[in-house]
Design a protein around this motif. Structure first.
Motif, PDB file in Angstrom:
ATOM      1  N   LYS A 235       0.818  -1.210   0.000  1.00  0.00           N
ATOM      2  CA  LYS A 235       0.000   0.000   0.000  1.00  0.00           C
ATOM      3  C   LYS A 235       0.855   1.265   0.000  1.00  0.00           C
ATOM      4  CE  LYS A 235      -3.894  -1.116   2.542  1.00  0.00           C
ATOM      5  NZ  LYS A 235      -4.551  -0.870   3.821  1.00  0.00           N
ATOM      6  N   ILE A 236       2.152   1.099  -0.128  1.00  0.00           N
ATOM      7  CA  ILE A 236       3.037   2.270  -0.150  1.00  0.00           C
ATOM      8  C   ILE A 236       3.230   2.706  -1.599  1.00  0.00           C
ATOM      9  CG2 ILE A 236       5.296   3.203   0.502  1.00  0.00           C
ATOM     10  CD1 ILE A 236       5.480   0.995   2.547  1.00  0.00           C
ATOM     11  N   LEU A 237       3.026   3.988  -1.835  1.00  0.00           N
ATOM     12  CA  LEU A 237       3.118   4.540  -3.189  1.00  0.00           C
ATOM     13  C   LEU A 237       4.243   5.561  -3.247  1.00  0.00           C
ATOM     14  CD1 LEU A 237      -0.706   5.358  -3.582  1.00  0.00           C
ATOM     15  CD2 LEU A 237       0.443   3.205  -4.153  1.00  0.00           C
ATOM     16  N   TYR A 238       5.047   5.467  -4.288  1.00  0.00           N
ATOM     17  CA  TYR A 238       6.094   6.477  -4.453  1.00  0.00           C
ATOM     18  C   TYR A 238       5.464   7.812  -4.831  1.00  0.00           C
ATOM     19  CZ  TYR A 238       9.623   9.308  -6.737  1.00  0.00           C
ATOM     20  OH  TYR A 238      10.423  10.363  -7.112  1.00  0.00           O
ATOM     21  N   GLY A 239       5.682   8.802  -3.971  1.00  0.00           N
ATOM     22  CA  GLY A 239       5.254  10.170  -4.266  1.00  0.00           C
ATOM     23  C   GLY A 239       6.400  11.072  -3.889  1.00  0.00           C
ATOM     24  N   SER A 240       6.807  11.934  -4.805  1.00  0.00           N
ATOM     25  CA  SER A 240       8.027  12.716  -4.569  1.00  0.00           C
ATOM     26  C   SER A 240       7.771  14.021  -3.835  1.00  0.00           C
ATOM     27  CB  SER A 240       8.695  13.019  -5.911  1.00  0.00           C
ATOM     28  OG  SER A 240       7.848  13.858  -6.682  1.00  0.00           O
ATOM     29  N   ASP A 241       6.528  14.530  -3.952  1.00  0.00           N
ATOM     30  CA  ASP A 241       6.242  15.896  -3.490  1.00  0.00           C
ATOM     31  C   ASP A 241       7.014  16.910  -4.338  1.00  0.00           C
ATOM     32  OD1 ASP A 241       4.663  17.491  -1.927  1.00  0.00           O
ATOM     33  OD2 ASP A 241       5.630  17.003  -0.023  1.00  0.00           O
ATOM     34  N   PHE A 242       7.398  16.514  -5.566  1.00  0.00           N
ATOM     35  CA  PHE A 242       8.085  17.432  -6.470  1.00  0.00           C
ATOM     36  C   PHE A 242       7.241  18.700  -6.610  1.00  0.00           C
ATOM     37  CE2 PHE A 242       9.311  19.061 -10.665  1.00  0.00           C
ATOM     38  CZ  PHE A 242      10.684  19.027 -10.546  1.00  0.00           C
ATOM     39  N   PRO A 243       7.824  19.886  -6.621  1.00  0.00           N
ATOM     40  CA  PRO A 243       9.255  20.198  -6.760  1.00  0.00           C
ATOM     41  C   PRO A 243      10.050  20.221  -5.450  1.00  0.00           C
ATOM     42  CG  PRO A 243       7.969  22.211  -6.824  1.00  0.00           C
ATOM     43  CD  PRO A 243       6.987  21.089  -6.714  1.00  0.00           C
ATOM     44  N   LEU A 244       9.432  19.801  -4.350  1.00  0.00           N
ATOM     45  CA  LEU A 244      10.162  19.784  -3.079  1.00  0.00           C
ATOM     46  C   LEU A 244      11.389  18.874  -3.180  1.00  0.00           C
ATOM     47  CD1 LEU A 244      10.012  20.715  -0.040  1.00  0.00           C
ATOM     48  CD2 LEU A 244       8.824  18.574   0.402  1.00  0.00           C
ATOM     49  N   LEU A 245      11.190  17.676  -3.715  1.00  0.00           N
ATOM     50  CA  LEU A 245      12.273  16.699  -3.846  1.00  0.00           C
ATOM     51  C   LEU A 245      12.124  15.960  -5.173  1.00  0.00           C
ATOM     52  CD1 LEU A 245      12.205  15.004  -0.298  1.00  0.00           C
ATOM     53  CD2 LEU A 245      14.102  16.347  -1.228  1.00  0.00           C
ATOM     54  N   GLY A 246      13.240  15.462  -5.683  1.00  0.00           N
ATOM     55  CA  GLY A 246      13.216  14.639  -6.892  1.00  0.00           C
ATOM     56  C   GLY A 246      13.526  13.191  -6.536  1.00  0.00           C
ATOM     57  N   ALA A 247      13.564  12.333  -7.560  1.00  0.00           N
ATOM     58  CA  ALA A 247      13.673  10.887  -7.328  1.00  0.00           C
ATOM     59  C   ALA A 247      14.989  10.472  -6.663  1.00  0.00           C
ATOM     60  CB  ALA A 247      13.503  10.142  -8.644  1.00  0.00           C
ATOM     61  N   ASP A 248      16.049  11.254  -6.846  1.00  0.00           N
ATOM     62  CA  ASP A 248      17.358  10.830  -6.319  1.00  0.00           C
ATOM     63  C   ASP A 248      17.318  10.576  -4.805  1.00  0.00           C
ATOM     64  OD1 ASP A 248      16.806  13.559  -6.355  1.00  0.00           O
ATOM     65  OD2 ASP A 248      18.909  14.158  -6.236  1.00  0.00           O
ATOM     66  N   ARG A 249      16.664  11.464  -4.063  1.00  0.00           N
ATOM     67  CA  ARG A 249      16.611  11.321  -2.599  1.00  0.00           C
ATOM     68  C   ARG A 249      15.854  10.052  -2.198  1.00  0.00           C
ATOM     69  NH1 ARG A 249      17.540  15.945   0.551  1.00  0.00           N
ATOM     70  NH2 ARG A 249      17.084  14.576   2.305  1.00  0.00           N
ATOM     71  N   TYR A 250      14.819   9.727  -2.954  1.00  0.00           N
ATOM     72  CA  TYR A 250      14.024   8.535  -2.639  1.00  0.00           C
ATOM     73  C   TYR A 250      14.782   7.271  -3.019  1.00  0.00           C
ATOM     74  CZ  TYR A 250      10.300  11.875  -1.874  1.00  0.00           C
ATOM     75  OH  TYR A 250       9.562  12.918  -1.373  1.00  0.00           O
ATOM     76  N   GLU A 251      15.465   7.319  -4.148  1.00  0.00           N
ATOM     77  CA  GLU A 251      16.223   6.132  -4.574  1.00  0.00           C
ATOM     78  C   GLU A 251      17.311   5.801  -3.548  1.00  0.00           C
ATOM     79  OE1 GLU A 251      15.668   3.832  -6.774  1.00  0.00           O
ATOM     80  OE2 GLU A 251      13.839   4.855  -7.374  1.00  0.00           O
ATOM     81  N   LYS A 252      17.922   6.835  -2.975  1.00  0.00           N
ATOM     82  CA  LYS A 252      18.915   6.626  -1.911  1.00  0.00           C
ATOM     83  C   LYS A 252      18.267   5.933  -0.717  1.00  0.00           C
ATOM     84  CE  LYS A 252      22.348  10.221  -2.219  1.00  0.00           C
ATOM     85  NZ  LYS A 252      22.514  11.617  -1.944  1.00  0.00           N
ATOM     86  N   MET A 253      17.077   6.405  -0.385  1.00  0.00           N
ATOM     87  CA  MET A 253      16.342   5.838   0.743  1.00  0.00           C
ATOM     88  C   MET A 253      15.972   4.369   0.463  1.00  0.00           C
ATOM     89  SD  MET A 253      12.979   7.632   2.346  1.00  0.00           S
ATOM     90  CE  MET A 253      12.443   7.287   4.013  1.00  0.00           C
ATOM     91  N   PHE A 254      15.502   4.120  -0.773  1.00  0.00           N
ATOM     92  CA  PHE A 254      15.114   2.754  -1.151  1.00  0.00           C
ATOM     93  C   PHE A 254      16.321   1.823  -1.066  1.00  0.00           C
ATOM     94  CE2 PHE A 254      11.592   4.566  -4.147  1.00  0.00           C
ATOM     95  CZ  PHE A 254      10.840   4.920  -3.023  1.00  0.00           C
ATOM     96  N   ALA A 255      17.458   2.293  -1.577  1.00  0.00           N
ATOM     97  CA  ALA A 255      18.671   1.461  -1.563  1.00  0.00           C
ATOM     98  C   ALA A 255      19.098   1.190  -0.129  1.00  0.00           C
ATOM     99  CB  ALA A 255      19.786   2.157  -2.344  1.00  0.00           C
ATOM    100  N   ALA A 256      19.057   2.218   0.719  1.00  0.00           N
ATOM    101  CA  ALA A 256      19.496   2.062   2.114  1.00  0.00           C
ATOM    102  C   ALA A 256      18.570   1.134   2.902  1.00  0.00           C
ATOM    103  CB  ALA A 256      19.568   3.423   2.793  1.00  0.00           C
ATOM    104  N   SER A 257      17.318   1.000   2.463  1.00  0.00           N
ATOM    105  CA  SER A 257      16.381   0.118   3.173  1.00  0.00           C
ATOM    106  C   SER A 257      16.754  -1.346   2.972  1.00  0.00           C
ATOM    107  CB  SER A 257      14.943   0.345   2.677  1.00  0.00           C
ATOM    108  OG  SER A 257      14.757  -0.245   1.394  1.00  0.00           O
ATOM    109  N   GLY A 258      17.438  -1.649   1.885  1.00  0.00           N
ATOM    110  CA  GLY A 258      17.802  -3.029   1.586  1.00  0.00           C
ATOM    111  C   GLY A 258      16.617  -3.893   1.190  1.00  0.00           C
ATOM    112  N   LEU A 259      15.467  -3.288   0.939  1.00  0.00           N
ATOM    113  CA  LEU A 259      14.279  -4.057   0.544  1.00  0.00           C
ATOM    114  C   LEU A 259      14.483  -4.680  -0.837  1.00  0.00           C
ATOM    115  CD1 LEU A 259      11.491  -1.624   1.793  1.00  0.00           C
ATOM    116  CD2 LEU A 259      11.859  -3.963   2.622  1.00  0.00           C
ATOM    117  N   GLY A 260      13.821  -5.812  -1.071  1.00  0.00           N
ATOM    118  CA  GLY A 260      13.976  -6.537  -2.329  1.00  0.00           C
ATOM    119  C   GLY A 260      13.305  -5.830  -3.496  1.00  0.00           C
ATOM    120  N   ASP A 261      13.689  -6.264  -4.692  1.00  0.00           N
ATOM    121  CA  ASP A 261      13.171  -5.635  -5.916  1.00  0.00           C
ATOM    122  C   ASP A 261      11.661  -5.762  -6.057  1.00  0.00           C
ATOM    123  OD1 ASP A 261      15.474  -4.575  -6.790  1.00  0.00           O
ATOM    124  OD2 ASP A 261      15.985  -6.232  -8.153  1.00  0.00           O
ATOM    125  N   ASP A 262      11.117  -6.881  -5.559  1.00  0.00           N
ATOM    126  CA  ASP A 262       9.669  -7.067  -5.690  1.00  0.00           C
ATOM    127  C   ASP A 262       8.917  -5.996  -4.898  1.00  0.00           C
ATOM    128  OD1 ASP A 262      10.881  -8.253  -3.471  1.00  0.00           O
ATOM    129  OD2 ASP A 262       9.245  -9.684  -3.170  1.00  0.00           O
TER     130      ASP A 262
END
Ligand SMILES: [Zn+2]
Length: 289
Positions: A235-262
Motif C-alpha cells: 500500500k506504499i506509493l512512491y510520491g516525490s512531493d516534487f518540486p520539493l524533492l526529486g527521485a534521487d533522494r528517494y532512490e537513496k532511501m530505497f537502496a538504504a532500506s535493503g528491501l527486495g526488488d519485488d
C-alpha cells in the motif's frame, strides 16, 4: 511502470500573483514563504520525469480555500494532462465545504482526472473526522470512481509550514466513517500504517494507501522496512512531493532500506497501478479515463 503519485504544479498566473493571493489564503502564504518552497510548471515536471525515468506523474494544483482559485488550478491541470500524451494524470483540487464543489469534481472527472487531492484539512479548514463535512466529498469520489488524497502528518516531531494537526488518529476516523473510499494518505499517513498490525484496524484501513511524499525529510529508510513488516508494503506509493524533492533522494532511501526488488517495484509504481485498477473498476466510469 514507474509512477510518481504526488506532484504539485502551479499555473503561471498563480505564481505571478502569489503575494496578493497569499493575503487571502493563510495556508498558501505559509507554504509559499517557507524555506523549502519552489514553484513548478507542468513543463518542469515533464523535464524532470525524463531525467528520473518516471513514466507517469499524478499532478495537482494547490488546494485553496477559494473555489475560484481551485478552478484556475484544475483548468491548468486539464490542459497539461491533455498535452502530455499520457505522461501526466490529473487530481482535482476543491474546497469540500464550498457550494458546488461536486460539479467541479464531475467536470474534472469528465476531463479524465483520476483522483481528488491533495486536500489540506487544516489549511482549507475542514475536519476529516466530522461526517457532516466529509460525506459529500466521500460520495463524489466513490460515485465517480476517483481516489482521494489527503494531507496528514505525524503527531510528533518537528513542526514545518503546512504540517497541520490532522494525523493518523483523524485519518483512521475518516476511514471508519467512509470505508468504501480509496484514500491516499500523504506523507506515510503520519504513521497510520503502523496500526495495520491491529486486526480490527487492518479491516478499517482496507482502502487506505500511504505515499512517500517528503519521507526523506521526515524518516530514516527503516520506516519502509517497518511498513513492510506491518503488512502495508503493498500500500506504499512512491510520491516525490516534487518540486520539493526529486527521485534521487528517494532512490537513496530505497537502496538504504535493503528491501527486495519485488517490494521496491511495488512502491515505485506497481502498487499505484493496482489502486488505479480499483477505482477504474467502478461501474459507470469506464471510458472516462
Ligand atoms: Zn502534503
Amino acid at each position: 511502470m514507474r509512477i510518481d503519485v504526488h506532484v504539485h504544479v502551479y499555473p503561471p498566473e498563480i505564481q505571478a500573483d502569489w503575494q496578493s493571493i497569499a493575503a487571502c489564503e493563510p495556508h498558501f502564504a505559509s507554504l509559499c514563504s517557507g524555506r523549502v518552497h519552489k514553484w513548478c510548471t507542468a513543463e518542469d515536471v515533464l523535464a524532470r520525469m525524463k531525467e528520473d525515468s518516471i513514466d507517469v506523474s499524478w499532478i495537482a494544483g494547490f488546494a485553496f480555500r477559494d473555489p475560484g482559485l481551485c478552478r484556475v488550478c484544475n483548468d491548468y491541470v486539464i490542459d497539461a494532462v491533455k498535452r502530455s500524451e499520457g505522461s501526466l494524470k490529473g487530481l482535482a483540487v476543491v474546497n469540500p465545504l464550498s457550494r458546488g464543489f461536486e460539479e467541479e469534481i464531475l467536470r474534472c472527472r469528465e476531463a479524465g482526472f483520476i483522483g481528488v487531492g491533495e486536500l489540506f484539512p487544516d489549511g482549507q479548514v475542514f475536519d476529516i473526522t466530522d461526517m457532516r463535512q466529509t460525506w459529500r466529498l466521500a460520495a463524489q469520489c466513490h460515485e465517480n470512481g476517483m481516489f482521494l488524497m489527503l494531507h496528514v502528518a505525524e503527531p510528533v516531531g518537528h513542526d514545518y509550514p503546512g504540517k497541520g494537526g490532522s494525523g493518523p488518529k483523524e485519518a483512521a476516523n475518516f476511514c471508519s466513517n467512509h470505508p468504501e473510499v480509496q484514500v491516499v494518505f500523504a506523507h506515510m499517513g503520519g504513521g497510520l500504517w503502523s496500526y495495520e498490525t491491529m486486526p480490527e484496524m487492518r479491516i478499517v484501513l482496507h482502502n487506505a494507501w500511504y505515499d512517500t511524499a517528503a519521507a526523506p525529510f521526515l524518516y530514516g529508510p527503516e520506516v519502509l522496512n517497518a511498513a513492510v513488516a506491518a503488512g502495508a508494503g503493498h500500500k506504499i506509493l512512491y510520491g516525490s512531493d516534487f518540486p520539493l524533492l526529486g527521485a534521487d533522494r528517494y532512490e537513496k532511501m530505497f537502496a538504504a532500506s535493503g528491501l527486495g526488488d519485488d517490494i521496491l517495484s511495488g512502491i515505485r509504481g506497481d502498487n499505484a497501478a493496482v489502486l488505479l485498477e480499483k477505482v477504474r473498476s467502478f461501474p459507470g466510469v469506464e471510458g472516462l479515463n
